[in-house]
Design a protein around this motif. Structure first.
Motif, PDB file in Angstrom:
ATOM      1  N   ILE A  64     -13.069   2.714  -2.731  1.00  0.00           N
ATOM      2  CA  ILE A  64     -12.625   1.592  -3.734  1.00  0.00           C
ATOM      3  C   ILE A  64     -11.849   0.536  -2.769  1.00  0.00           C
ATOM      4  CG2 ILE A  64     -11.250   0.781  -5.780  1.00  0.00           C
ATOM      5  CD1 ILE A  64     -12.148   3.645  -7.221  1.00  0.00           C
ATOM      6  N   PRO A  65     -12.021  -0.641  -2.749  1.00  0.00           N
ATOM      7  CA  PRO A  65     -11.339  -1.434  -1.881  1.00  0.00           C
ATOM      8  C   PRO A  65      -9.929  -1.550  -2.407  1.00  0.00           C
ATOM      9  CG  PRO A  65     -13.377  -2.428  -2.593  1.00  0.00           C
ATOM     10  CD  PRO A  65     -13.192  -1.299  -3.404  1.00  0.00           C
ATOM     11  N   VAL A  66      -8.850  -1.820  -1.406  1.00  0.00           N
ATOM     12  CA  VAL A  66      -7.543  -1.743  -1.678  1.00  0.00           C
ATOM     13  C   VAL A  66      -7.023  -3.223  -1.162  1.00  0.00           C
ATOM     14  CG1 VAL A  66      -5.044  -0.975  -1.543  1.00  0.00           C
ATOM     15  CG2 VAL A  66      -7.283   0.634  -1.584  1.00  0.00           C
ATOM     16  N   LEU A  67      -6.467  -3.918  -2.030  1.00  0.00           N
ATOM     17  CA  LEU A  67      -6.257  -5.255  -1.706  1.00  0.00           C
ATOM     18  C   LEU A  67      -4.723  -5.450  -1.937  1.00  0.00           C
ATOM     19  CD1 LEU A  67      -6.946  -8.296  -1.120  1.00  0.00           C
ATOM     20  CD2 LEU A  67      -7.166  -8.573  -3.639  1.00  0.00           C
ATOM     21  N   LEU A  68      -3.947  -5.742  -0.547  1.00  0.00           N
ATOM     22  CA  LEU A  68      -2.636  -6.128  -0.553  1.00  0.00           C
ATOM     23  C   LEU A  68      -2.115  -7.389  -0.689  1.00  0.00           C
ATOM     24  CD1 LEU A  68      -2.319  -3.665   2.731  1.00  0.00           C
ATOM     25  CD2 LEU A  68      -2.160  -3.061   0.094  1.00  0.00           C
ATOM     26  N   VAL A  69      -1.035  -7.530  -1.424  1.00  0.00           N
ATOM     27  CA  VAL A  69      -0.586  -8.908  -1.874  1.00  0.00           C
ATOM     28  C   VAL A  69       0.988  -9.020  -1.484  1.00  0.00           C
ATOM     29  CG1 VAL A  69      -0.507 -10.793  -3.443  1.00  0.00           C
ATOM     30  CG2 VAL A  69      -2.549  -9.201  -3.616  1.00  0.00           C
ATOM     31  N   HIS A  70       1.083 -10.038  -0.635  1.00  0.00           N
ATOM     32  CA  HIS A  70       2.649 -10.193  -0.151  1.00  0.00           C
ATOM     33  C   HIS A  70       3.406 -11.048  -1.289  1.00  0.00           C
ATOM     34  CE1 HIS A  70       1.782 -14.245   0.557  1.00  0.00           C
ATOM     35  NE2 HIS A  70       0.745 -14.086   1.182  1.00  0.00           N
ATOM     36  N   GLY A  71       4.690 -11.181  -0.816  1.00  0.00           N
ATOM     37  CA  GLY A  71       5.404 -11.549  -1.683  1.00  0.00           C
ATOM     38  C   GLY A  71       5.685 -13.387  -1.407  1.00  0.00           C
ATOM     39  N   LEU A  72       6.819 -13.887  -1.974  1.00  0.00           N
ATOM     40  CA  LEU A  72       7.332 -15.091  -1.897  1.00  0.00           C
ATOM     41  C   LEU A  72       7.511 -15.495  -0.143  1.00  0.00           C
ATOM     42  CD1 LEU A  72       7.661 -17.933  -3.152  1.00  0.00           C
ATOM     43  CD2 LEU A  72       9.998 -17.297  -3.549  1.00  0.00           C
ATOM     44  N   VAL A  73       7.152 -16.705   0.524  1.00  0.00           N
ATOM     45  CA  VAL A  73       7.305 -17.022   1.880  1.00  0.00           C
ATOM     46  C   VAL A  73       7.117 -15.980   2.746  1.00  0.00           C
ATOM     47  CG1 VAL A  73       8.861 -18.528   3.143  1.00  0.00           C
ATOM     48  CG2 VAL A  73       9.115 -18.342   0.841  1.00  0.00           C
ATOM     49  N   ASP A  74       6.028 -15.288   2.571  1.00  0.00           N
ATOM     50  CA  ASP A  74       5.721 -14.102   3.434  1.00  0.00           C
ATOM     51  C   ASP A  74       4.092 -14.148   3.712  1.00  0.00           C
ATOM     52  OD1 ASP A  74       6.103 -11.860   4.690  1.00  0.00           O
ATOM     53  OD2 ASP A  74       7.126 -10.566   3.391  1.00  0.00           O
ATOM     54  N   ASN A  75       3.646 -13.109   4.417  1.00  0.00           N
ATOM     55  CA  ASN A  75       2.327 -13.000   4.609  1.00  0.00           C
ATOM     56  C   ASN A  75       1.560 -11.618   5.069  1.00  0.00           C
ATOM     57  OD1 ASN A  75       2.622 -12.434   7.453  1.00  0.00           O
ATOM     58  ND2 ASN A  75       2.972 -14.455   8.026  1.00  0.00           N
ATOM     59  N   ARG A  76       0.747 -11.367   5.119  1.00  0.00           N
ATOM     60  CA  ARG A  76       0.086  -9.982   5.266  1.00  0.00           C
ATOM     61  C   ARG A  76       0.694  -9.158   6.430  1.00  0.00           C
ATOM     62  NH1 ARG A  76      -3.794  -9.445   9.644  1.00  0.00           N
ATOM     63  NH2 ARG A  76      -4.434 -11.521  10.691  1.00  0.00           N
ATOM     64  N   SER A  77       1.644  -9.761   7.144  1.00  0.00           N
ATOM     65  CA  SER A  77       2.280  -8.896   8.206  1.00  0.00           C
ATOM     66  C   SER A  77       3.491  -7.937   7.678  1.00  0.00           C
ATOM     67  CB  SER A  77       2.654  -9.981   9.238  1.00  0.00           C
ATOM     68  OG  SER A  77       4.170 -10.534   8.482  1.00  0.00           O
ATOM     69  N   ILE A  78       3.659  -8.181   6.429  1.00  0.00           N
ATOM     70  CA  ILE A  78       4.872  -7.205   5.810  1.00  0.00           C
ATOM     71  C   ILE A  78       4.093  -5.873   5.494  1.00  0.00           C
ATOM     72  CG2 ILE A  78       4.007  -7.929   3.293  1.00  0.00           C
ATOM     73  CD1 ILE A  78       7.647  -6.875   4.521  1.00  0.00           C
ATOM     74  N   PHE A  79       2.444  -5.921   5.347  1.00  0.00           N
ATOM     75  CA  PHE A  79       1.755  -4.784   5.103  1.00  0.00           C
ATOM     76  C   PHE A  79       1.512  -4.064   6.497  1.00  0.00           C
ATOM     77  CE2 PHE A  79       1.095  -7.060   1.374  1.00  0.00           C
ATOM     78  CZ  PHE A  79       1.894  -6.052   0.211  1.00  0.00           C
ATOM     79  N   ALA A  80       1.757  -4.391   7.716  1.00  0.00           N
ATOM     80  CA  ALA A  80       1.287  -3.858   8.809  1.00  0.00           C
ATOM     81  C   ALA A  80       1.301  -2.287   8.983  1.00  0.00           C
ATOM     82  CB  ALA A  80       1.954  -4.505  10.224  1.00  0.00           C
ATOM     83  N   VAL A  81       2.412  -1.520   8.325  1.00  0.00           N
ATOM     84  CA  VAL A  81       2.459  -0.205   8.312  1.00  0.00           C
ATOM     85  C   VAL A  81       1.581   0.132   7.217  1.00  0.00           C
ATOM     86  CG1 VAL A  81       3.992   1.711   8.063  1.00  0.00           C
ATOM     87  CG2 VAL A  81       4.766  -0.152   9.557  1.00  0.00           C
TER      88      VAL A  81
END
Length: 270
Positions: A64-81
């Motif tokens: 099942i696909p997992v979609l990661l959604v970041h917070g305010l004034v951020d981007n996908r780099s917060i989910f690098a780990v």
């Protein structure tokens, strides 16, 4: 003062400072949107027994696909780990979604997220996805499943440090979305309305060291119709939630269906 200098809080504070610095360096690399790239190497059948055991109850959980959604004034780099961690744990299809830092409000952003979820389903051939939302991203995803019918597509939603009951710091944000995040705002009152029949299983992970969601209990999701699991982690800063080992384990176990989302109310991860 003695409680503030406890080993757990000191370690958590230092980890938060180190990760904020590292994230500042990674942030420019995460500004571009990430396409979904399924990788057959991460199928559970090719993983060690301990990884395959994660999906013993639901073998299709890894696909099942997992979609990661970041917070305010951020981007996908917060989910690098977290992105790498989930793939190593056997999740075959993990991707992130970037939204504009100049968002107008939670409602329109949630509608845009809903369209992206539809695209993910179309590209992967799956009817449903899992969503992990950090901070504001969790609130956007919750609005989608609770108010816009997104529960038809989102199977499990895990929020990390999401201000479900607002945050006192939002009074310092002179922007429209800042007003929506204030405790008792019209948006938060809308999310308190009945949501009977919501098909999405919700897990809210919150921390006693969260310096953004104040008070920390505001990170709980206590809507009676959602029956969310509220998972307390101790000594983890707001920005460190997506990289903390205990949180990563909890997210993986939840998405794999290894948690009793509808019966457990509160648990704790050390």
């Amino acid at each position: 003062m003695r409680s503030l200098l406890s080993p757990t809080l000191v370690t958590g504070g230092l980890t938060e400072l180190a990760w904020v610095g590292a994230h500042a360096l990674l942030w420019p690399l995460g500004t571009r949107a990430e396409p979904l790239r399924p990788d057959s190497r991460f199928r559970p059948g090719l993983q060690p027994p301990v990884v395959r055991a994660l999906f013993a109850d639901d073998p299709l959980g890894a696909r099942i696909p997992v979609l990661l959604v970041h917070g305010l004034v951020d981007n996908r780099s917060i989910f690098a780990v977290m992105r790498r961690s989930l793939r190593r744990r056997g999740f075959a299809q993990v991707c992130s979604w970037n939204y504009s830092p100049r968002l107008r409000d939670v409602e329109s952003t949630a509608a845009t997220l809903g369209r992206h979820v539809e695209r993910v389903c179309e590209e992967t051939g799956h009817d449903r996805v899992h969503v992990v939302g950090h901070s504001l991203g969790g609130l956007v995803a919750r609005y989608l499943v609770q108010r816009l019918g997104g529960d038809a597509r989102v199977d499990r939603l895990v929020t990390l440090g999401t201000p479900h009951a607002g945050s006192r710091w939002a009074h310092a944000l002179p922007i429209p979305v800042g007003r929506q995040l204030r405790p008792g705002s019209p948006l938060l009152r809308e999310l308190e309305r009945p949501a009977s029949g919501c098909r999405t299983e919700v897990t809210a992970v919150y921390s006693d060291l969260d310096q953004v969601v104040v008070p920390s209990a505001a990170g709980r999701c206590d809507h009676p119709d959602l029956q969310a699991r509220n998972v307390l982690v101790r000594g983890v800063g707001h920005m460190s939630l997506p990289i903390h080992r205990g949180v990563l384990d909890e997210v993986a176990a939840t998405l794999a269906g290894r948690r009793r989302s509808w019966t457990e109310v509160t648990t704790s991860v050390a």
